[in-house]
Design an enzyme around this catalytic site. Structure first.
Site, PDB file in Angstrom:
ATOM      1  N   HIS A 187       0.689  -1.338  -0.206  1.00  0.00           N
ATOM      2  CA  HIS A 187      -0.089  -0.041   0.063  1.00  0.00           C
ATOM      3  C   HIS A 187       0.972   1.275   0.021  1.00  0.00           C
ATOM      4  CE1 HIS A 187       0.953  -0.092   4.320  1.00  0.00           C
ATOM      5  NE2 HIS A 187       0.711   1.241   4.290  1.00  0.00           N
ATOM      6  N   ARG A 188       2.139   1.304   0.486  1.00  0.00           N
ATOM      7  CA  ARG A 188       2.872   2.328   0.323  1.00  0.00           C
ATOM      8  C   ARG A 188       2.844   3.027  -0.800  1.00  0.00           C
ATOM      9  NH1 ARG A 188       4.622   3.655   5.120  1.00  0.00           N
ATOM     10  NH2 ARG A 188       4.765   2.181   6.850  1.00  0.00           N
TER      11      ARG A 188
END
Length: 374
Positions: A205-206
């Site tokens: 998700h980063r």
């Protein structure tokens, strides 16, 4: 009876604030829960409140998304009148999201003592917005609750005073242990057709990993290679789903909807291996004794490397695959850091209430307004 405002803005905050709230209320404090609305998707937000038994927020600021500057400004503008109205004795912020920084800044300017839960963590990677949030929030805070000794060392090296620093332990682990039995009773494995120890779990998700399609494509190819050994389950974060369509998925990777807290703990606990770019997952896998490969170039949680089950593998696909194969070839090793014992929230509440009961004294400063070294 002191009035304490506890702030949560994003999903990782919910797991961190619950033990602190419970411990403060058990000791007679009036606790006001403020949800900034930084994360607002019901599928990934409301379910956490239900799973954790977290009561509805007393105030919901509804700030929503935007650029870093827009979101910070919205949270500050919405939180300032709440602080003015409630006149709290202290504000507690948790973690490293935008809401953490914004609310700490409002409280500090209003002269309200700030307690930062999860203080002292440092990745030393200034390309991460979270690193900026951590460092600035710590500078604004009166009380610094570190989850591990490396956090204490970082704070001392930066000149904070010993009476500000408290080695409290990890509140994430409080929440994990409090809910583990319920999580293990989840039917998440059955719903996804999985068997314990027979799959790998992945999260991505980063922004540094998912916003660049070239980087995302390489990471997905690495997951595809791992999937040749055993299925890889990937709960799809909203920001990742769109980009996955662009890079395509190799066989063996199973996309599943975003998981609630209990389901996700169940998926972690029974995985043979976890591959992630999440900070919290590094901690949870260590507590659960599950091998974890962190697909980042740095980590603000080095204790999970030295005393846990985590390996920092970077983002090179070949290295990820090679280390995954090595880990899968051997039995998992369970290690758990000291003070990750389920009582961090109690230690935080006791230190905060003792601070509020003590006679007030100004914090010593040097000519620049920074705290002097101890």
């Amino acid at each position: 009876m002191p009035r304490i405002v506890c702030v949560a803005g994003a999903r990782p905050n919910f797991m961190k604030v619950k033990p602190v709230m419970d411990a403060l209320e058990a000791r007679g404090a009036e606790v006001v829960l403020v949800h900034t609305g930084q994360h607002y998707d019901a599928a990934m937000n409301d379910v956490f409140f239900a799973d954790l038994g977290l009561r509805p927020p007393d105030r919901h600021l509804g700030t929503g998304s935007g650029t870093h500057a827009e979101q910070t400004a919205r949270v500050m503008t919405a939180f300032e009148p709440v602080v003015g109205e409630l006149a709290p004795d202290a504000v507690v912020v948790v973690g490293d999201v935008t809401s953490t920084l914004a609310c700490a800044l409002v409280a500090a300017k209003a002269g309200v003592p700030v307690g930062h839960v999860e203080a002292g963590l440092r990745s030393r990677d200034w390309s991460m917005p979270e690193e900026v949030n951590r460092v600035v929030t710590d500078r604004l805070s009166d009380l610094l609750f570190a989850p591990s000794p490396d956090g204490v060392d970082n704070l001392r090296a930066e000149g904070y005073h010993d009476d500000q620093i408290h080695l409290a332990g990890n509140v994430m682990i409080d929440t994990l242990y409090a809910n583990l039995e319920r999580a293990l009773a989840s039917d998440a494995l059955h719903r996804h057709g999985l068997t314990a120890g027979g799959y790998a779990l992945a999260t991505l998700h980063r922004p540094a990993n998912v916003d660049d399609t070239g980087m995302l494509g390489g990471l997905v190819r690495a997951l595809g290679e791992v999937a040749r050994r055993l299925p890889v389950v990937l709960p799809v974060h909203p920001r990742t789903a769109v980009r996955l369509e662009q890079v395509g998925l190799p066989g063996g990777i199973r996309l599943v909807p975003p998981a609630g807290y209990l389901d996700f703990i169940a998926l972690q606990a029974s995985a043979r291996l976890v591959l992630t770019d999440s900070g919290g997952v590094q901690e949870e896998t260590t507590a659960l004794g599950v091998p974890c490969l962190t697909m980042r170039d740095s980590t603000e949680r080095p204790i999970t490397l030295t005393e846990g089950t985590n390996v920092l593998v970077g983002r090179d696909p070949g290295r990820i695959v090679a280390i995954a194969e090595r880990v899968l070839a051997g039995p998992p090793v369970k290690r758990s850091p000291a003070l990750w014992d389920g009582h961090a929230g109690a230690r935080i509440a006791e230190a905060l209430l003792a601070h509020l009961a003590a006679p007030a004294r100004p914090r010593p400063t040097d000519a620049r307004g920074l705290m002097t070294a101890a």
